[in-house]
Design an enzyme around this catalytic site. Structure first.
Site, PDB file in Angstrom:
ATOM      1  N   LYS A  63      -5.142 -11.386  -6.665  1.00  0.00           N
ATOM      2  CA  LYS A  63      -6.323 -11.753  -5.885  1.00  0.00           C
ATOM      3  C   LYS A  63      -7.487 -10.810  -6.152  1.00  0.00           C
ATOM      4  O   LYS A  63      -7.281  -9.648  -6.497  1.00  0.00           O
ATOM      5  CB  LYS A  63      -5.973 -11.818  -4.398  1.00  0.00           C
ATOM      6  CG  LYS A  63      -5.828 -10.489  -3.724  1.00  0.00           C
ATOM      7  CD  LYS A  63      -5.731 -10.591  -2.198  1.00  0.00           C
ATOM      8  CE  LYS A  63      -5.588  -9.168  -1.677  1.00  0.00           C
ATOM      9  NZ  LYS A  63      -5.404  -8.986  -0.276  1.00  0.00           N
TER      10      LYS A  63
ATOM     11  N   LYS B 224     -11.215  -5.424  -3.372  1.00  0.00           N
ATOM     12  CA  LYS B 224     -12.108  -4.267  -3.443  1.00  0.00           C
ATOM     13  C   LYS B 224     -11.419  -3.088  -4.100  1.00  0.00           C
ATOM     14  O   LYS B 224     -12.051  -2.212  -4.653  1.00  0.00           O
ATOM     15  CB  LYS B 224     -12.512  -3.829  -2.035  1.00  0.00           C
ATOM     16  CG  LYS B 224     -13.531  -4.722  -1.380  1.00  0.00           C
ATOM     17  CD  LYS B 224     -13.835  -4.221   0.030  1.00  0.00           C
ATOM     18  CE  LYS B 224     -13.859  -5.388   0.980  1.00  0.00           C
ATOM     19  NZ  LYS B 224     -13.634  -5.069   2.365  1.00  0.00           N
TER      20      LYS B 224
ATOM     21  N   LYS C 215       0.830  -1.213   0.000  1.00  0.00           N
ATOM     22  CA  LYS C 215       0.000   0.000   0.000  1.00  0.00           C
ATOM     23  C   LYS C 215       0.860   1.256   0.000  1.00  0.00           C
ATOM     24  O   LYS C 215       0.504   2.262  -0.592  1.00  0.00           O
ATOM     25  CB  LYS C 215      -0.950  -0.003   1.204  1.00  0.00           C
ATOM     26  CG  LYS C 215      -2.043  -1.052   1.050  1.00  0.00           C
ATOM     27  CD  LYS C 215      -3.081  -0.934   2.152  1.00  0.00           C
ATOM     28  CE  LYS C 215      -4.079  -2.076   2.082  1.00  0.00           C
ATOM     29  NZ  LYS C 215      -4.884  -2.207   3.310  1.00  0.00           N
TER      30      LYS C 215
HETATM   31  P1  TYM Z   1     -10.512  -7.447   4.406  1.00  0.00           P
HETATM   32  O1  TYM Z   1     -11.642  -6.527   4.677  1.00  0.00           O
HETATM   33  O2  TYM Z   1      -9.515  -7.071   3.392  1.00  0.00           O
HETATM   34  O3  TYM Z   1     -11.068  -8.851   4.013  1.00  0.00           O
HETATM   35  C1  TYM Z   1     -12.017  -9.511   4.842  1.00  0.00           C
HETATM   36  C2  TYM Z   1     -11.805 -11.000   4.797  1.00  0.00           C
HETATM   37  O4  TYM Z   1     -11.894 -11.471   3.455  1.00  0.00           O
HETATM   38  C3  TYM Z   1     -10.710 -12.186   3.128  1.00  0.00           C
HETATM   39  N1  TYM Z   1     -10.395 -11.961   1.713  1.00  0.00           N
HETATM   40  C4  TYM Z   1     -10.222 -12.931   0.818  1.00  0.00           C
HETATM   41  N2  TYM Z   1     -10.288 -14.270   0.935  1.00  0.00           N
HETATM   42  C5  TYM Z   1     -10.070 -14.986  -0.174  1.00  0.00           C
HETATM   43  N3  TYM Z   1      -9.801 -14.460  -1.391  1.00  0.00           N
HETATM   44  C6  TYM Z   1      -9.728 -13.120  -1.568  1.00  0.00           C
HETATM   45  N4  TYM Z   1      -9.494 -12.610  -2.769  1.00  0.00           N
HETATM   46  C7  TYM Z   1      -9.943 -12.288  -0.417  1.00  0.00           C
HETATM   47  N5  TYM Z   1      -9.948 -10.956  -0.216  1.00  0.00           N
HETATM   48  C8  TYM Z   1     -10.229 -10.764   1.088  1.00  0.00           C
HETATM   49  C9  TYM Z   1      -9.635 -11.649   4.051  1.00  0.00           C
HETATM   50  O5  TYM Z   1      -8.586 -12.557   4.219  1.00  0.00           O
HETATM   51  C10 TYM Z   1     -10.408 -11.415   5.318  1.00  0.00           C
HETATM   52  O6  TYM Z   1     -10.529 -12.597   6.077  1.00  0.00           O
HETATM   53  N6  TYM Z   1      -7.505  -6.634   8.317  1.00  0.00           N
HETATM   54  C11 TYM Z   1      -8.633  -7.410   7.847  1.00  0.00           C
HETATM   55  C12 TYM Z   1      -9.861  -7.227   8.679  1.00  0.00           C
HETATM   56  C13 TYM Z   1      -9.679  -7.392  10.145  1.00  0.00           C
HETATM   57  C14 TYM Z   1      -9.714  -8.612  10.857  1.00  0.00           C
HETATM   58  C15 TYM Z   1      -9.518  -8.256  12.232  1.00  0.00           C
HETATM   59  C16 TYM Z   1      -9.857  -9.948  10.501  1.00  0.00           C
HETATM   60  C17 TYM Z   1      -9.491  -6.384  11.033  1.00  0.00           C
HETATM   61  N7  TYM Z   1      -9.395  -6.917  12.298  1.00  0.00           N
HETATM   62  C18 TYM Z   1      -9.495  -9.216  13.234  1.00  0.00           C
HETATM   63  C19 TYM Z   1      -9.834 -10.904  11.503  1.00  0.00           C
HETATM   64  C20 TYM Z   1      -9.640 -10.543  12.863  1.00  0.00           C
HETATM   65  C21 TYM Z   1      -8.949  -6.983   6.427  1.00  0.00           C
HETATM   66  O7  TYM Z   1      -8.593  -5.924   6.002  1.00  0.00           O
HETATM   67  O8  TYM Z   1      -9.768  -7.837   5.780  1.00  0.00           O
END
Ligand code: TYM
Length: 334
Positions: A197, A200, A111
């Site tokens: 991957k 968003k 990022k």
């Molecule tokens: P975020 O919002 O980017 O994504 C949310 C969840 O979706 C999964 N994910 C994917 N899995 C498979 N293929 C993909 N292309 C894909 N894109 C996203 C992510 O692995 C995630 O599980 N930092 C985290 C959010 C967070 C969190 C936490 C998670 C904040 N605090 C505490 C668990 C526990 C994030 O930005 O996820």
């Protein structure tokens, strides 16, 4: 019951990666665990957000959890910022985190490269906030997609370091959590490039299927998505990342095994398979989308769910925060 915690950022529409990597497995295992699911609005502001969009995004994400089948009777559903302990523990942990641990995080480096000079401090300390989200609830497992593995490892390192440093002669403040990563769907790939991957932040809208996309849009995106010139369809051919990805989506939306999918579609051409995949995806999402609409029409219900969820979460989180403060010597007047 073992406890799990997890969350999704409320930025833009939730897509199939979020669904297969995270939300679907939360729903599938809901009865097995004691569940805490939050919408991480404080993580979203580590990059610039339009305040109005963010507000709407929080509600839409929470509605998506419920629409996907998260049951507030079985799971605590809440918004991260509604439980003050997340921000407060983040400060305590930030002070106990070596800066070079954060500088080597892959997501930060990626990022930072994209944002250049404008990179905010929050982007660097992001994993400390995530560690706080997790450690506050003393979970056994954290169900996430593959891209979060490194953040989970950092969380464990921070928990261990804190316990070693501050809990020598007292009970350990934090529990060591494990990542729970699904076998299939842990890394759903872009529809326009099977080697990156689904995300968003990809500027190409056709690269992802959003959970709220209409049937026409889903069909169109799949009609246009990248494929190849090979005959038949197969799993795990390194030259055919798009093929494995689309079969993974097909498998998830039909609930079939890999073998069943191979038998059913192995001899098909792309021209036959794509409409089949589109129909199965639309069918799978139909009940979710119907519930999503209903939930958004009754904001008082959703607000109540989120209020109750935050209250229940706060009980656990405040207790852990109290222990952490006590251990560090930031104590109340007694
Ligand atoms: P975020 O919002 O980017 O994504 C949310 C969840 O979706 C999964 N994910 C994917 N899995 C498979 N293929 C993909 N292309 C894909 N894109 C996203 C992510 O692995 C995630 O599980 N930092 C985290 C959010 C967070 C969190 C936490 C998670 C904040 N605090 C505490 C668990 C526990 C994030 O930005 O996820």
């Amino acid at each position: 019951k073992k406890r799990i915690v997890s969350g999704v950022q409320p930025t833009g529409n939730l897509h199939f990666g979020n669904y297969l990597g995270a939300i679907k497995q939360w729903v599938d295992n809901q009865d097995k665990y004691d569940n805490f699911f939050f919408v991480v609005d404080l993580h979203a502001i580590t990059v610039p957000q339009d305040p109005k969009n963010l507000k709407a995004g929080v509600i839409n994400a929470a509605a998506t959890y419920l629409a996907a089948g998260i049951d507030p009777e079985k799971s605590k559903v809440f918004v991260q910022s509604h439980v003050g302990a997340h921000a407060e523990l983040t400060w305590l942990l930030t002070c106990a985190t070596p800066i070079n641990w954060l500088e080597k995080m892959i997501q930060f480096k990626e990022k930072k490269t994209k944002q250049g000079e404008n990179v905010g401090t929050g982007l660097l300390t992001y994993p400390v906030l995530m560690a706080s989200d997790i450690l506050l609830y003393r979970p056994d497992l954290v169900p996430v997609g593959e891209d979060q593995r490194q953040h989970l490892e950092l969380t464990r390192d921070l928990a261990r370091r804190f316990n070693d440093q501050f809990c020598k002669r007292r009970r350990k403040t934090f529990k060591d959590p494990q990542a729970l990563i699904v076998k299939e769907g842990a890394r759903v790939m872009s529809l326009t490039d099977g080697t990156s991957k689904m995300s968003k932040s990809d500027p190409v809208e056709g690269s992802r299927i959003n959970l709220t996309d209409s049937p026409d849009v889903i069909a169109k995106k799949l009609r246009r998505c990248k494929t190849d010139m090979h005959q038949g369809l197969e799993w795990d051919n390194p030259d055919r990342p798009e093929c494995t990805n689309l079969l993974t989506i097909y498998q998830a939306v039909t609930g079939k095994t890999r073998e069943e999918v191979s038998l059913e579609v192995g001899d098909m051409s792309w021209g036959t398979f794509k409409p089949l995949l589109a129909d199965a995806t639309v069918e799978h999402l139909r009940p979710l989308q119907a519930r999503y609409k209903d939930i958004l029409e009754d904001r008082s219900y959703l607000n109540k769910v989120l209020r109750d969820g935050a209250e229940a979460a706060d009980e656990v989180a405040s207790e852990t925060l109290g222990w952490a403060k006590e251990a560090m010597g930031i104590s109340s007047l007694k």
